[in-house]
Each structure stands twice: as C-alpha cells, then as structure tokens.
Design an enzyme around this catalytic site. Structure first.
Site, PDB file in Angstrom:
ATOM      1  N   SER A 233       0.382  43.570  79.936  1.00 53.54           N
ATOM      2  CA  SER A 233      -1.024  43.654  80.328  1.00 53.54           C
ATOM      3  C   SER A 233      -1.422  45.131  80.530  1.00 53.54           C
ATOM      4  CB  SER A 233      -1.263  42.809  81.577  1.00 53.54           C
ATOM      5  OG  SER A 233      -2.632  42.615  81.812  1.00 53.54           O
ATOM      6  N   ASP A 327      -4.184  33.627  74.749  1.00 56.30           N
ATOM      7  CA  ASP A 327      -4.442  34.554  75.851  1.00 56.30           C
ATOM      8  C   ASP A 327      -5.936  34.545  76.176  1.00 56.30           C
ATOM      9  OD1 ASP A 327      -4.690  36.641  77.633  1.00 56.30           O
ATOM     10  OD2 ASP A 327      -3.730  38.141  76.355  1.00 56.30           O
ATOM     11  N   HIS A 361      -1.612  34.434  78.686  1.00 58.76           N
ATOM     12  CA  HIS A 361      -1.514  35.861  78.981  1.00 58.76           C
ATOM     13  C   HIS A 361      -0.188  36.244  79.630  1.00 58.76           C
ATOM     14  CE1 HIS A 361      -3.074  39.879  79.679  1.00 58.76           C
ATOM     15  NE2 HIS A 361      -2.818  39.780  80.981  1.00 58.76           N
TER      16      HIS A 361
END
Length: 422
Positions: A233, A327, A361
């Site tokens: 991320s 995601d 994600h």
C-alpha cells in the site's frame, strides 16, 4: 473408542505453515453430523471464531479430504477454520503486534449440526508462532531509525530486506518475522506514529529511509552489496521511491501499490515530491455505510500529477508487482500497467506482475483472515478493501511463495520455493 483430535504438527507450528487437522474415533452417527470450531483471542482480548459442518460415515474425518458442508465456509479447505476466523465485534481485524508470543488457537470437535445443540466430543489447543526456532529479533534504535531486525538461523551473512507497511503507522513486525524464517535478514521499518517518529505522514523525509537502507547494508550479518525492498500500500510507493533514488537496492516487491507518491508530500533534501491529487468528494458510501476510496484517486498520468509520478526508469534491478484484482482501496491493476509501460518506454525490462482474481487490498502472509472492511487509520472511517474470502486466502498462500522465490533469485541467485497454480 473416544473421539480424538489429531493435529500435525502437534502442539505448535509457525503461522505461515499449514496444519493437518483430523478427527479419529467417531461413532457412526457422530461421523454423519460432526462440527468443528476454531477460536482465538488477539492481544487485546478480541474474540475471533469460525466453524464448519462435516459428514463422513467412515468414522475418521480428515480436512484434507473432507469438504465442509456449511458454516463459515464450504468446500474442501484444509485450513479453512483458520482463514475463515471472523471477529465477534464488527470491523475487527486480526493483527499480530508482539511476535515474541504465539497465537493460541482453540479447536473443538462437536456432535451435531446447526440448529441442533452441540455436544463437545474433544478439543485441543494449538500455538501458532511468528518466530521460527533460531530466528533472532533485535530492536533497532540507530540514529533516527526505529525498527526491528530479524535474523535467520545460522551464522550468516544472509540476504537483506527492508519491509514497509502502509498508512496505519506504527511498527508492524509479523511479516518480517515470518520471512526471516525462510533465510532472510529482514528489517521491519516504522516511519511514523511510533515512539519519537513523526506523528503525521506530512513530516516524512526520504533521508530517513536512506539511513535505514544504510543500516541494513552495514550490518555484519547482512549479505551485500545490496538489499531488497518489500512494501504494501503506502509502503509500496515509498519502496518505489527508495528504489528510484537510493543506491544499494537490487530487488523490489510491492503489494497493491501506486506508481505515484500518495497521501502526503515526500520531502528529500531541498525538494518536495507532491502527493497524487485526490478528491474526497468522489468517495462512495456503500449501502452499509462503508467508504469506498477507489474513485477518489486521480489518474497518475494526468498533467497535474506528473510531479508526483515516481521515476521508475531510474531503478536498478527487477520488480515484482503483486495485484489484487478486486482491490477496492485503489486501482492497483491500473497502476501496475502504468509501471510496466513506463519501464518499457525507457528501455527497461518489463516487471513481473502477478494478478490474483477475487483478491482485495490487504494481502498478508498465509492463513491470516482476509481484511475486507476495517477502520482506516487516517480517515477514522470504515473502508471497503475488497476480496472474496476463499480466492483472497488462496492468493495469500501463493503470493507468499512468489515473494520468497523472487528474493532468493535476485538476492541469492537461486530458486528454492515451489509454486502452486492459481
């Protein structure tokens, strides 16, 4: 003969290792209506539970061969009872902060299926460790660097990796501790919201990461002359920036990361790399009241974002980009395509991109329950991260192997992990 719960390995295992679960000695009628239940409490006392119903007339139940008929999951999933653990309280997320202690999983075998009352037949406790035997953990307080270093068994030196998480901040050690058990010296690096580090991302300077890389490279138990980077991320785009501007980086793995600097400006010497433009007005609210952030991020290729794009063409060394195709945090697959096109446009080798269908994600090491919705540390609101539980869990197992193979190949010059097919 009483029912007996059989676990292999018995007693304890490492979190990223599978456990074989079987039940022997079931009476004929019990074998047709057996339920298994798993539970654990995290470090804050929060309860996580899963259960599954089975029917097997042979008197022995082996989760490697018997499909679940219902409950927290269905179908053949030998590790389903762990990956399907759900928090008792909504929006809870299983995170391991203190890797020095195991997670204690309670497993129970019961006679009966819902909605019938269950009768306990047998039970066992299994401890799931984050430090394999021989792995050493060292707290790092060197200059400005705040981290934990994990060294694998043996005299070394071992290939080095610096590991960064996302915008939640703090020091996250569980991925680094597990990776050290596979032959790597891994620095779990905090960069804000920890001890005397900045409280906000706006105050982050790239010199800090440069100091961290130098620390790893100079450590006597780290094999030089370069190291790898692993980022998820926000930590992923920081790793891309590090690989683009800093020396001593040979291999970079990013998980659901952007090709532009995100969330906050990044300072470096006398320059500032602006953040990718975002529009909170485009945040969608689901029917359940959860935030979906995907459309709030603008296109990195737009002219207004050119200064925030990371100059990947400056990177020396290969990339592995891991993408969850469901995601909902941001457009990871689109960002991976931009990275590939940009590198090839500058005469660089195409990065290795692995896309996992049905995967959200937060791609963690194997057997962590998928985090589909949780409270965002920056927004303070519940955010949708996507992922179909079974597909996401399968992806976590394969991605973990892919990461190891990539680093073994480019930091050690060898392959040592077999891959499963997705």
């Amino acid at each position: 003969m009483a029912a007996t719960l059989i676990l292999e390995p018995a007693g304890r295992s490492c979190w990223d290792e599978p456990v074989r679960i079987a039940v022997r000695g079931l009476a004929p009628q019990q074998a047709l209506r057996t339920s298994l239940r798993a539970s654990l409490r995290d470090e804050n006392g929060a309860l996580f539970r899963a259960h599954a119903r089975y029917g097997d007339a042979r008197g022995e139940l082996d989760l490697e061969r018997a499909p679940a008929l219902g409950g927290s999951f269905t179908g053949l999933e030998p590790m389903g009872l762990l990956r399907a653990l759900e928090p008792e309280k909504p929006l809870g997320q299983l995170v391991k902060r203190d890797v020095r202690t195991p997670v204690r999983v309670q497993l129970e075998v019961l006679d009966g299926h819902d909605p019938e009352p269950w009768r306990l037949l047998c039970q066992a406790r299994h401890e799931r460790d984050f430090l394999q035997p021989g792995v050493q953990r060292e707290l790092v307080r060197a200059g400005r660097v705040r981290a934990a270093l994990f060294l694998p068994p043996g005299k070394g030196p071992s290939p080095g990796i610096t590991d960064l998480f996302g915008s939640s901040g703090g020091l996250c050690e569980y991925r680094a501790s597990l990776l050290a058990g596979h032959g790597f010296a891994v620095l779990a690096l905090a960069y804000f919201r920890f001890e005397d580090l900045p409280e906000h991302l706006n105050d982050i300077h790239r010199e800090y990461f440069e100091e961290a890389v130098d620390f790893v490279l100079q450590h006597p138990k780290v094999k030089g002359p370069s190291i790898g980077l692993l980022g998820f991320s926000k930590g992923g785009d920081l790793c891309l920036s590090m690989a683009s501007f800093l020396k001593g980086i040979t291999a970079t793995v990013v998980i659901n990361a952007c090709v532009a600097n995100t969330i906050a400006p990044l300072h470096y010497r006398d320059m500032i790399i602006p953040k990718l433009v975002s529009d909170t007005g485009k945040i969608k609210i689901t029917k359940s009241g959860f935030f979906n952030m995907m459309d709030s991020w603008s296109n990195p290729l737009e002219e207004r974002n050119h200064q925030s794009l990371i100059p990947l063409e400056k990177v020396q060394g290969p990339f592995l980009i891991i993408v969850g195709m469901d995601d909902q945090g941001w457009k990871s697959e689109f960002y991976a395509q931009i990275a590939s096109e940009r590198l090839q446009a500058h005469g660089k080798e195409r990065p290795q991109i692995i896309c996992y269908p049905g995967t959200g994600h937060s791609i963690n090491p194997p057997y962590f329950p998928p985090s589909r919705i949780s409270v965002h540390a920056v927004l303070g609101e519940a955010v949708v991260y996507g992922g179909e539980p079974k597909a996401h869990s399968k992806a976590q197992v394969d991605a973990w192997k892919q990461i190891q193979t990539f680093f073994h190949k480019h930091l050690n010059g060898k392959k040592s992990v077999k891959h499963s097919k997705m």
